[in-house]
Write a protein that holds these residues in place. Structure first.
Motif, short mmCIF file in Angstrom:
data_model
loop_
_atom_site.label_atom_id
_atom_site.label_comp_id
_atom_site.label_asym_id
_atom_site.label_seq_id
_atom_site.Cartn_x
_atom_site.Cartn_y
_atom_site.Cartn_z
N ALA A 18 0.83 -1.24 -0.18
CA ALA A 18 0.14 0.04 0.05
C ALA A 18 0.74 1.13 -0.21
O ALA A 18 2.09 1.32 0.53
CB ALA A 18 -0.90 -0.05 1.49
N PRO A 19 0.31 2.43 -0.52
CA PRO A 19 1.12 3.59 -0.59
C PRO A 19 0.96 4.20 0.91
O PRO A 19 0.16 4.17 1.66
CB PRO A 19 0.34 4.45 -1.58
N MET A 20 2.16 4.63 1.16
CA MET A 20 2.47 5.23 2.63
C MET A 20 3.23 6.71 2.32
O MET A 20 4.41 6.56 1.99
CB MET A 20 3.21 4.28 3.33
N VAL A 23 6.92 7.09 3.34
CA VAL A 23 7.69 5.59 3.60
C VAL A 23 7.68 4.92 2.11
O VAL A 23 9.01 4.48 2.20
CB VAL A 23 6.60 4.97 4.41
N PRO A 42 2.67 7.04 -2.83
CA PRO A 42 1.82 8.37 -2.96
C PRO A 42 2.86 9.51 -3.70
O PRO A 42 4.03 9.45 -3.45
CB PRO A 42 1.73 9.02 -1.58
N ILE A 82 -3.84 12.06 -3.70
CA ILE A 82 -4.94 12.41 -2.74
C ILE A 82 -5.71 13.66 -3.24
O ILE A 82 -5.21 14.68 -3.59
CB ILE A 82 -4.04 12.90 -1.43
N ASP A 129 -10.00 4.18 -2.29
CA ASP A 129 -10.12 3.60 -0.98
C ASP A 129 -11.26 4.36 -0.12
O ASP A 129 -11.72 5.52 -0.09
CB ASP A 129 -8.90 3.49 -0.14
N VAL A 150 -11.07 0.18 3.72
CA VAL A 150 -9.85 0.26 4.59
C VAL A 150 -10.82 0.42 6.14
O VAL A 150 -11.63 1.10 6.41
CB VAL A 150 -9.41 1.81 4.52
N GLY A 155 -3.34 1.20 9.25
CA GLY A 155 -2.08 2.15 9.28
C GLY A 155 -2.79 3.17 8.61
O GLY A 155 -3.49 3.30 7.59
N GLY A 156 -2.20 4.47 8.92
CA GLY A 156 -2.79 5.76 8.06
C GLY A 156 -4.27 6.15 8.54
O GLY A 156 -4.79 5.80 9.57
N SER A 181 -8.27 -3.89 3.31
CA SER A 181 -7.13 -3.13 4.01
C SER A 181 -7.23 -3.19 5.42
O SER A 181 -8.25 -2.89 5.88
CB SER A 181 -7.09 -1.80 3.36
N SER A 183 -4.18 -4.27 9.00
CA SER A 183 -3.66 -5.15 10.04
C SER A 183 -3.24 -6.35 9.47
O SER A 183 -3.14 -7.33 10.55
CB SER A 183 -5.04 -5.27 11.19
N MET A 184 -3.10 -6.64 8.36
CA MET A 184 -2.78 -7.70 7.72
C MET A 184 -1.19 -7.78 7.97
O MET A 184 -0.54 -6.51 7.33
CB MET A 184 -3.43 -8.02 6.35
N MET A 203 -1.37 -4.16 2.24
CA MET A 203 -0.68 -4.26 3.19
C MET A 203 0.09 -2.98 3.36
O MET A 203 0.87 -2.90 2.44
CB MET A 203 0.24 -5.47 3.29
N GLY A 204 -0.03 -2.18 4.56
CA GLY A 204 0.88 -1.14 4.65
C GLY A 204 1.90 -1.37 5.76
O GLY A 204 3.18 -1.52 5.47
N ALA A 286 0.89 3.63 12.37
CA ALA A 286 0.86 2.16 11.96
C ALA A 286 -0.25 1.43 12.33
O ALA A 286 -1.13 2.10 13.10
CB ALA A 286 2.28 1.36 12.96
#
Ligand SMILES: Cc1cc2nc3c(=O)[nH]c(=O)nc-3n(C[C@H](O)[C@H](O)[C@H](O)COP(=O)(O)O)c2cc1C
Length: 329
Positions: A18-20, A23, A42, A82, A129, A150, A155-156, A181, A183-184, A203-204, A286
């Protein structure tokens, strides 16, 4: 229920990294796509649209050489835009995505039909999302190719709905690609997402803790040391409800239970000075899946591990369900 045609035969696992914000950069995306999962980032992770374009070129060149050298197909990559009035770059960045024919655009906050049409115009896909059914219906009406549910614990900017509940409600009216999306962290989680009716897992946090992520070592170590109880869900850090690591708030002298709700301003978040207590830069996000993360391996090694876990989980399930079938004969 399916993955898009342009993804078929190109994925080694039904998984998107996933885009973070701050990160994920080209290093992570390239390694993810080489390993056979969708890599994303992103657009705002590069400070200017010019810089963003240079990342697109870098990713394309690296994946083209990988394909030429190995004879294997890399997985498709994606860019997160975004769509919010405080993001001054969205139009310029979209034009670059069109110019470079980015295979997948992931939109957050706004789902806009004109954007979807522009991406479809060059054969790209749009996933959007959502955290609830109202937003999912709006995005479906805008013609998106996939919806990312989501759920709680992501996270995010996470939602609050349970994944069983949200996936099932979206499936009642949406037949496109459905992505789960939140917690995996393991290959077993990816298999479970499919059992729950998702086409792909997203997964982020697990990818923050890889060698190729841009997160600093202290952030990664905090994730290794944290469990779900160390995650707090608050609107006070970035203006939108999001999950953050409590120890990073404590380190910045902040208490998640006090203070005013912040106003959303992406321009301000982008320009936040280094070293200060700011959302994402020093107050780290997170998801609740941190408890299953104990290391920060290279992406290639992580994806191999996820594949092994996925295979073991699906074989185990086949045995279990087979035994139940035997008993009902
Ligand atoms: C540090 C961090 C930054 C994030 N930044 C973004 C972002 O810029 N755009 C976006 O669409 N999602 C963002 N997300 C959400 C992820 O894309 C994804 O939905 C989430 O990480 C999945 O949950 P998980 O972290 O529990 O795996 C972010 C998540 C994290 C952890």
């Amino acid at each position: 229920m399916s993955i898009p045609e342009s993804f078929q035969g190109r994925l080694r696992l039904p998984l998107i990294s996933a885009p973070m914000f701050l990160v994920s950069g080209p290093e992570l995306v390239i390694e993810a796509c080489k390993a056979g999962i969708v890599g994303t980032f992103p657009a705002l992770n590069e400070r200017s649209s010019e810089g963003f374009e240079s990342w697109l070129v870098q990713i394309r060149e690296a994946l083209d050489s990988f394909e030429a050298e190995t004879g294997k197909q890399a997985a498709p990559f994606g860019v997160n835009l975004i769509v919010h009035h405080t993001n001054p770059r969205v139009q310029a960045d979209l034009e670059l995505c069109i110019k470079h024919k980015v295979p997948l655009i992931i939109t957050s906050l706004g789902a806009v039909k004109d954007l979807v049409d522009a991406v479809h115009g060059y054969g790209g896909l749009v996933f959007h999302d959502v955290i609830n059914v109202r937003h999912a219906k709006k995005a479906a009406a805008a013609g998106v190719d996939g919806l990312i549910a989501v759920c709680n614990g992501a996270g995010g900017h996470a939602g609050t709905l349970n994944p069983f509940a949200l996936l099932a409600e979206i499936r009642q009216f949406y037949q496109g690609t459905l992505i789960l999306s939140g917690s995996m962290s393991t290959g077993q989680d990816v298999a479970t997402a499919q059992m729950m009716g998702a086409d792909l897992a997203y997964m982020g946090t697990r990818f923050i803790n890889t060698q190729e992520s841009r997160a600093n070592p202290e952030y990664k170590q905090m994730i290794v040391e944290s469990s779900a109880a160390d995650i707090t869900y608050t609107p006070k850090i970035s203006g939108i409800w999001a999950n953050f690591l409590k120890p990073s708030l404590a380190k910045a002298g902040l208490d998640p239970d006090s203070g005013e709700k912040k106003k959303v301003d992406l321009g301000e978040e982008l320009q936040a000075p280094e070293g200060g207590a700011s959302a994402w830069k020093s107050i780290w996000s997170a998801g609740q899946g941190v408890g299953s993360i104990a290391d920060a391996p290279p992406v290639a090694e992580l994806v191999e591990r996820l594949q092994d876990e996925y295979r073991d989980a699906t074989e185990h399930f086949a045995k279990l369900s087979g035994a139940y079938r035997e008993q009902t004969k």
